[in-house]
Design an enzyme around this catalytic site. Structure first.
Site, PDB file in Angstrom:
ATOM      1  N   CYS A   3      -3.445  -2.403 -17.854  1.00 37.75           N
ATOM      2  CA  CYS A   3      -2.634  -2.590 -16.554  1.00 37.75           C
ATOM      3  C   CYS A   3      -1.995  -0.886 -16.655  1.00 37.75           C
ATOM      4  CB  CYS A   3      -2.949  -2.939 -15.199  1.00 37.75           C
ATOM      5  SG  CYS A   3      -1.769  -2.974 -14.272  1.00 37.75           S
ATOM      6  N   CYS A   6       1.223  -2.052 -14.821  1.00 39.59           N
ATOM      7  CA  CYS A   6       1.975  -2.865 -15.696  1.00 39.59           C
ATOM      8  C   CYS A   6       3.045  -2.170 -16.904  1.00 39.59           C
ATOM      9  CB  CYS A   6       1.188  -3.979 -15.917  1.00 39.59           C
ATOM     10  SG  CYS A   6       1.379  -5.819 -14.762  1.00 39.59           S
ATOM     11  N   HIS A  45       1.916  -8.581 -11.508  1.00 39.15           N
ATOM     12  CA  HIS A  45       0.562  -7.638 -11.506  1.00 39.15           C
ATOM     13  C   HIS A  45      -0.072  -8.500  -9.701  1.00 39.15           C
ATOM     14  CE1 HIS A  45      -2.778  -5.117 -12.560  1.00 39.15           C
ATOM     15  NE2 HIS A  45      -3.485  -6.652 -12.468  1.00 39.15           N
ATOM     16  N   ASN A  85      -2.750   2.425  -0.771  1.00 38.65           N
ATOM     17  CA  ASN A  85      -4.319   2.320  -0.893  1.00 38.65           C
ATOM     18  C   ASN A  85      -4.583   0.867  -1.532  1.00 38.65           C
ATOM     19  OD1 ASN A  85      -4.764   5.219  -0.016  1.00 38.65           O
ATOM     20  ND2 ASN A  85      -3.761   5.606  -1.771  1.00 38.65           N
ATOM     21  N   HIS A  98       0.982  -0.988  -5.220  1.00 39.36           N
ATOM     22  CA  HIS A  98       2.012   0.050  -5.178  1.00 39.36           C
ATOM     23  C   HIS A  98       2.370   0.467  -3.314  1.00 39.36           C
ATOM     24  CE1 HIS A  98      -2.175   1.909  -6.646  1.00 39.36           C
ATOM     25  NE2 HIS A  98      -1.304   3.174  -5.792  1.00 39.36           N
TER      26      HIS A  98
HETATM   27  P1  5GP Z   1      -3.504   5.283  -6.229  1.00 35.57           P
HETATM   28  O1  5GP Z   1      -4.652   6.253  -5.712  1.00 35.57           O
HETATM   29  O2  5GP Z   1      -4.748   4.327  -6.416  1.00 35.57           O
HETATM   30  O3  5GP Z   1      -3.338   4.799  -4.171  1.00 35.57           O
HETATM   31  O4  5GP Z   1      -2.545   5.620  -6.477  1.00 35.57           O
HETATM   32  C1  5GP Z   1      -1.839   5.332  -7.595  1.00 35.57           C
HETATM   33  C2  5GP Z   1      -1.005   6.910  -8.003  1.00 35.57           C
HETATM   34  O5  5GP Z   1      -0.442   6.418  -9.495  1.00 35.57           O
HETATM   35  C3  5GP Z   1      -1.873   8.895  -7.875  1.00 35.57           C
HETATM   36  O6  5GP Z   1      -0.706   9.157  -6.917  1.00 35.57           O
HETATM   37  C4  5GP Z   1      -0.845   9.241  -8.899  1.00 35.57           C
HETATM   38  O7  5GP Z   1      -1.146  10.688  -9.120  1.00 35.57           O
HETATM   39  C5  5GP Z   1       0.246   7.673  -9.792  1.00 35.57           C
HETATM   40  N1  5GP Z   1      -0.296   8.197 -11.355  1.00 35.57           N
HETATM   41  C6  5GP Z   1      -1.535   7.560 -11.602  1.00 35.57           C
HETATM   42  N2  5GP Z   1      -1.220   7.687 -12.938  1.00 35.57           N
HETATM   43  C7  5GP Z   1       0.199   7.690 -13.642  1.00 35.57           C
HETATM   44  C8  5GP Z   1       1.117   8.071 -14.049  1.00 35.57           C
HETATM   45  O8  5GP Z   1       0.987   7.832 -15.732  1.00 35.57           O
HETATM   46  N3  5GP Z   1       2.673   7.713 -14.182  1.00 35.57           N
HETATM   47  C9  5GP Z   1       2.580   8.045 -12.912  1.00 35.57           C
HETATM   48  N4  5GP Z   1       3.986   8.506 -12.539  1.00 35.57           N
HETATM   49  N5  5GP Z   1       1.831   8.670 -12.092  1.00 35.57           N
HETATM   50  C10 5GP Z   1       0.782   7.835 -12.062  1.00 35.57           C
HETATM   51 ZN    ZN Z   2      -0.567  -4.183 -12.928  1.00 34.08          ZN
END
Ligand code: 5GP
Ligand code: ZN
Length: 112
Positions: A3, A6, A45, A85, A98
């Site tokens: 993950c 994680c 998690h 989301n 998150h």
């Molecule tokens: P979701 O679309 O799941 O609500 O949001 C996931 C968020 O995680 C996205 O806004 C994406 O830009 C961010 N994200 C994805 N991979 C990484 C990463 O490796 N580091 C950081 N800091 N953010 C990430």
């Molecule tokens: Zn996790």
């Protein structure tokens, strides 16, 4: 467990940290959608909102308790939006609960 968040929570993958304590971590989103875009995660998690229950909901209330401080630490002074989301239709891409804190500028009425 494979993950991404994680791994960010345990330091295996680096992040630009805004706030950290025993239970939660806040760090800058890698692909910001506004001047300030911070993600707050529980270290435990939990895959999404769908998996919040009586045994782990402390994490959610605790995150909301800390959000004003995290927003301030990130430089937000004039309001912000909190988004989570959950599942396919919401385009949840990382399956670890998150909360996005988005601000630092005037946001459109609707985002994402
Ligand atoms: P979701 O679309 O799941 O609500 O949001 C996931 C968020 O995680 C996205 O806004 C994406 O830009 C961010 N994200 C994805 N991979 C990484 C990463 O490796 N580091 C950081 N800091 N953010 C990430
Ligand atoms: Zn996790």
């Amino acid at each position: 467990m494979d993950c991404l968040f994680c791994k960010i929570a345990n330091g295996e993958i680096p992040s630009k940290k805004v706030y950290e304590d025993s239970y939660i971590l806040a760090f800058h989103d890698i692909n910001p959608e506004a001047k300030v875009h911070v993600l707050v995660i529980p270290k435990e998690h939990i895959p999404s909102c769908d998996f919040v229950n009586a045994g782990n909901s402390f994490n959610v209330s605790y995150i909301f308790e800390k959000i004003p401080h995290i927003a301030k630490e990130a430089g937000i002074t004039n309001g912000y939006r909190v988004i989570t989301n959950c599942g396919e239709d919401a385009c949840q891409s990382v399956k670890h609960l998150h909360f996005h804190i988005i601000g630092g500028e005037k946001l459109p009425e609707h985002i994402r």
